[in-house]
Design an enzyme around this catalytic site. Structure first.
Site, PDB file in Angstrom:
ATOM      1  N   ILE A 158       0.914  -1.149   0.008  1.00  0.00           N
ATOM      2  CA  ILE A 158      -0.067   0.002  -0.067  1.00  0.00           C
ATOM      3  C   ILE A 158       0.842   1.208   0.192  1.00  0.00           C
ATOM      4  O   ILE A 158       2.041   1.223   0.263  1.00  0.00           O
ATOM      5  CB  ILE A 158      -1.104   0.100   1.264  1.00  0.00           C
ATOM      6  CG1 ILE A 158      -0.391   0.021   2.502  1.00  0.00           C
ATOM      7  CG2 ILE A 158      -1.917  -1.185   1.129  1.00  0.00           C
ATOM      8  CD1 ILE A 158      -1.175   0.096   3.615  1.00  0.00           C
ATOM      9  N   ASP A 159       0.355   2.490  -0.324  1.00  0.00           N
ATOM     10  CA  ASP A 159       1.212   3.558  -0.589  1.00  0.00           C
ATOM     11  C   ASP A 159       1.713   3.877   0.610  1.00  0.00           C
ATOM     12  O   ASP A 159       1.269   3.828   1.937  1.00  0.00           O
ATOM     13  CB  ASP A 159       0.289   4.549  -1.275  1.00  0.00           C
ATOM     14  CG  ASP A 159      -0.231   4.453  -2.604  1.00  0.00           C
ATOM     15  OD1 ASP A 159       0.360   3.574  -3.096  1.00  0.00           O
ATOM     16  OD2 ASP A 159      -1.162   5.057  -2.993  1.00  0.00           O
ATOM     17  N   LYS A 160       2.792   4.796   0.820  1.00  0.00           N
ATOM     18  CA  LYS A 160       3.401   5.407   2.036  1.00  0.00           C
ATOM     19  C   LYS A 160       2.490   6.075   2.917  1.00  0.00           C
ATOM     20  O   LYS A 160       2.429   5.773   4.090  1.00  0.00           O
ATOM     21  CB  LYS A 160       4.505   6.320   1.579  1.00  0.00           C
ATOM     22  CG  LYS A 160       4.862   7.242   2.698  1.00  0.00           C
ATOM     23  CD  LYS A 160       5.975   8.092   2.032  1.00  0.00           C
ATOM     24  CE  LYS A 160       6.789   9.127   3.363  1.00  0.00           C
ATOM     25  NZ  LYS A 160       7.529  10.240   2.743  1.00  0.00           N
TER      26      LYS A 160
END
Length: 355
Positions: A158-160
């Site tokens: 998942i994104d930062k």
């Protein structure tokens, strides 16, 4: 990756400088003659052709041991290398003592709840302090787990600045099984998101191919399925709660493309709240009053990242065959943001808000 290497500063050519190999590819035996800049751009869709041309003109792209210009025609079995004036960065994963929120663990799998702001895996500009560095430390005494072995570890990402659940495979067998489940779309994942606008429908389906935005390579863009551009992506959404100018929704993924929810919501005119990359850090709906503007700025301070949380995760256990389902609570910033909006709409008639 070539993209990561070329995104570093390219210095002027110097006949005396020592060059180091950073990337290599061998051309297929059946390859037809084609310019090397075009060939490499096709092999690396996230890297611009202009950037590749600059690297070649600087003497950093070699064929069979010799530098070539961007108009060189590749031939079958050519060995193409990217040579830079500095040693290759050591990308081996080092264990780091970083707090880790483990919500489930057994001999085969581990489920973690990632906080927003933590990069999942080391990459350009983020070689330390990532989730995988933390996992390497947490499992440092497990002899069968090597964070540098691609046969174990994180199964998805998942994104930062997205918070929420991720599954880690502790054995090669577990990663193979989980990888197949993600590929066959039999896993269950749902996200909670706060988006700009009062969504017209209570639920819906978004379908559109996703590829890198040619005008901004830090974000993704949606293209029609008939375009042949990008990879197919499908997102289902359901309204959970309405706040007039923003809407709390649940998103369920059929596919797992990069920035899928963020790009799809931007595409239908409802960017995620506080998502700077996709325009959500602007006041897109609401009033012109200074009080309202101050309220939104306070909301941005409460949750200064895209309002997206990977809330649920479900999969079949790779060894027992049992269905495993997990749910995570909203992190503090997301929960505070929702409460802020609940307070805002108290005593307000939703019919007055725009869609």
């Amino acid at each position: 990756m070539l993209e990561e290497k070329l995104n570093q500063d390219i210095l002027d050519d110097d006949d005396e400088q020592q060059l180091y190999e950073h990337w290599k590819i061998v051309v297929d035996a059946g390859q037809a003659p084609v310019r090397i800049d075009k060939f490499l751009a096709e092999k690396n869709p996230y890297q611009s052709r202009n950037r590749i041309q600059n690297a070649a003109d600087a003497g950093f792209i070699h064929v069979n041991g010799k530098p070539v210009k961007s108009n060189y025609k590749v031939r079958p079995e050519d060995e193409i290398t990217l040579m830079l004036d500095r040693p290759k960065h050591d990308t081996s994963i080092v264990a780091e003592d970083i707090p880790l929120n483990v919500v489930y663990e057994d001999d085969d799998v581990m489920v973690v709840n990632k906080e927003a702001g933590m990069v999942v895996h080391p990459g350009a500009g983020n070689f330390t302090g990532t989730l995988i560095n933390a996992i390497a430390y947490y499992l440092r005494d497990l002899k069968t787990f090597d964070a540098n072995n691609p046969e174990v570890g994180l199964v998805h990402r998942i994104d930062k600045d997205t918070s929420g659940l991720l599954v880690v495979a502790k054995t090669p067998e577990a990663k193979t099984s989980l990888g197949k489940q993600f590929f066959n779309k039999t896993t269950h994942r749902s996200y909670n998101a706060l988006v700009w606008g009062n969504m017209v429908e209570d639920e819906g389906r978004i379908e559109g191919n996703i590829a890198r935005d040619p005008k901004n390579r830090l974000r993704m863009k949606v293209f029609s399925p008939e375009s042949g551009i990008g990879k197919s992506a499908v997102t289902h959404y359901r309204v959970i709660e309405r706040f007039g100018y923003v809407t709390l929704i649940e998103c369920i993924l059929e596919t797992g493309r990069t920035h899928q929810i963020r790009a799809h919501m931007k595409h239908i005119g409802h960017p995620l709240f506080a998502d700077e990359t996709y325009g959500g850090m602007e006041i897109l709906r609401g009033q012109r009053s200074s009080a309202y503007k101050a309220f939104i700025q306070n909301c941005f301070k409460l949750c200064p990242r895209q309002a997206l949380h990977a809330k649920t995760l479900g999969f079949v256990h790779p060894c027992t065959g049992k269905q495993m389902d997990f749910t995570s609570e909203w992190p503090a910033d997301f929960a505070a943001l929702i409460e802020k909006w609940r307070g805002f709409i108290k005593g307000t008639t939703l019919d007055t808000f725009e869609s």
